[in-house]
Design an enzyme around this catalytic site. Structure first.
Site, short mmCIF file in Angstrom:
data_model
loop_
_atom_site.label_atom_id
_atom_site.label_comp_id
_atom_site.label_asym_id
_atom_site.label_seq_id
_atom_site.Cartn_x
_atom_site.Cartn_y
_atom_site.Cartn_z
N CYS A 142 30.47 5.59 88.97
CA CYS A 142 29.02 5.79 88.85
C CYS A 142 28.38 4.60 88.14
O CYS A 142 28.39 4.52 86.91
CB CYS A 142 28.71 7.09 88.11
SG CYS A 142 26.94 7.39 87.94
N CYS A 145 25.47 5.49 85.81
CA CYS A 145 25.85 6.12 84.53
C CYS A 145 26.48 5.10 83.59
O CYS A 145 26.19 5.08 82.39
CB CYS A 145 26.86 7.25 84.73
SG CYS A 145 26.71 8.21 86.22
N ASP A 146 27.38 4.28 84.12
CA ASP A 146 28.21 3.44 83.24
C ASP A 146 27.84 1.95 83.25
O ASP A 146 28.30 1.21 82.39
CB ASP A 146 29.69 3.60 83.65
CG ASP A 146 30.15 5.04 83.48
OD1 ASP A 146 29.66 5.70 82.54
OD2 ASP A 146 30.97 5.52 84.28
#
Ligand code: FAD
Ligand code: NAP
Length: 325
Positions: A142, A145-146
């Site tokens: 992701c 997200c990261d």
């Protein structure tokens, strides 16, 4: 079933929807408006896959590139407005041989006369031995997200579809350098994304390795430090690339394992009646309908998922009417 501690009090609704992606939420809106007072169980990933994307450019009517999170939050609000009871739970096992159908969450048993399965899909991984160890230590599926953890660092992305290229464009605003590793000679992404990525390649922000695969993920105890890639075309080609982040974007598999051997499937995708005589989303079990990425190995879009979610709610509503008669 024995592994789960179940409340004595069973939660019953005539219709239960599993999933909070575009298919589940759309089913919720339609079923709510049909006054079915359904339950919707969100699953562990509330909002589904779309919350992993920064801009959605192809949701009709939404011309200002809404973020996936915002779109899904708005869908949830609309679901709530339509008298749908939302449970933040995840179904771990089901019993479809009984009526009403029975579903077991972490601590609760749910029962319903009709069921809509909209459990979507989850990111696929490469299956390398080191991959599991380095999940959360540099390996991610992701980017949104990261990605921010890799500010001004070097990262690689593996894959050649829309997700890989969108990830590359998103990460190019954060990281120092991107390497795209793709096993094929061509991308299978939308042309507009390909041309944006090609621009970054020309500007040397992205290096592209086509016909290449990752042989090994390298690292120390705490973090990844690089990858070894090999070519599928030239057996002599081997290269070590130093990176601190590796984003896996090689597609998604349907979340249908809890229905294995319980509902008819093909390669993990739930088989629905389809065709043009109505009852499109009916599975092989009367009263159980499926929608979204769980029934679709071809289109896999937010809009196609939402549209089959709408069909599933209409099919379930007609089934429940018949049942009452
Ligand atoms: P999902 O969105 O996968 O949702 C599945 C839901 O089911 C989740 O809420 C999950 O928690 C729940 N669930 C799973 N298992 C269980 C269980 N056992 N019990 C209860 N609930 C469960 N499409 C576009 O059209 N435009 C885009 O711009 C776009 N961008 C994308 C970007 C990325 C990074 C990705 C990965 C996909 C993108 N897609 C895009 C594709 C789109 O996101 C999917 O086609 C769509 O989300 C599928 O919707 P769905 O409702 O079927 O399933
Ligand atoms: P995808 O379209 O299935 O593409 C997966 C990519 O990963 C392909 O290039 C594939 O290579 C490669 N791949 C698959 N298995 C691999 C393996 N084991 N090792 C190395 N490479 C591997 O998946 P996706 O990009 O996640 O997209 C999923 C769906 O969501 C698609 O329908 C897509 O259109 C949709 N989506 C849409 C948008 C958008 O509309 N903007 C954005 C993101 C996703 P090959 O090409 O060789 O098969």
């Amino acid at each position: 079933m024995k592994n789960f501690k179940i409340d004595k009090k069973i939660k019953y609704s005539q219709l239960i929807i599993l999933g909070s992606g575009p298919a589940g939420y759309t089913a919720g809106i339609y079923a709510g408006r049909a006054n079915l007072k359904p339950f919707l169980i969100t699953g562990n990933d509330c909002g589904g896959q779309l919350i992993k994307t920064e801009h959605i450019e192809n949701w009709p009517g939404e011309i200002n590139n809404i973020s996936g999170l915002k779109l899904m939050n708005r869908m949830q609000e609309q679901v709530k407005k339509n008298n749908v009871k939302i449970f933040n739970d995840h179904i771990n096992t089901v019993n479809l041989n009984v009526k009403p159908f029975s579903m077991f969450g972490y601590n609760t048993e749910y029962q319903s006369d009709a069921l809509i399965i909209a459990t979507g899909a989850s990111a696929r991984y490469l299956g390398l031995p080191s991959e599991e160890y380095y999940k959360g230590k540099g390996v991610s599926a992701c980017a949104i997200c990261d990605g921010p953890f890799f500010k001004n660092k070097k990262v690689a992305i593996v894959g050649g579809g829309n997700t890989a290229l969108e990830d590359a464009l998103f990460l190019s605003k954060i990281v120092k350098k991107i390497y795209i590793i793709h096993r094929n000679k061509k991308f299978r992404a939308e042309k507009i994304l390909i041309s944006r990525v090609m621009k970054q390649i020309n500007e040397k922000k992205i290096d592209l390795y086509l016909n290449c695969t990752i042989k090994e993920i390298l690292g120390n105890e705490n973090n990844i430090t690089g990858i070894k890639i090999i070519s599928k075309k030239d057996i002599k080609f081997k290269k070590k690339i130093n990176i601190e982040g590796l984003f896996i974007a090689i597609g998604h598999d349907p979340n249908t394992h809890i229905f294995n051997k319980k509902i008819k499937m093909n390669n993990g995708y739930i088989i629905v009646k389809s065709g043009n005589h109505g009852n499109f989303t009916q599975t092989n079990i009367p009263g159980i309908f499926a929608a979204g990425d769980v029934i679709d190995h071809v289109y896999k879009q937010a809009i196609t998922s939402a549209s089959s979610g709408c069909m599933a709610a209409i099919d379930a509503s007609r089934y429940l009417e018949q049942l009452q008669k």
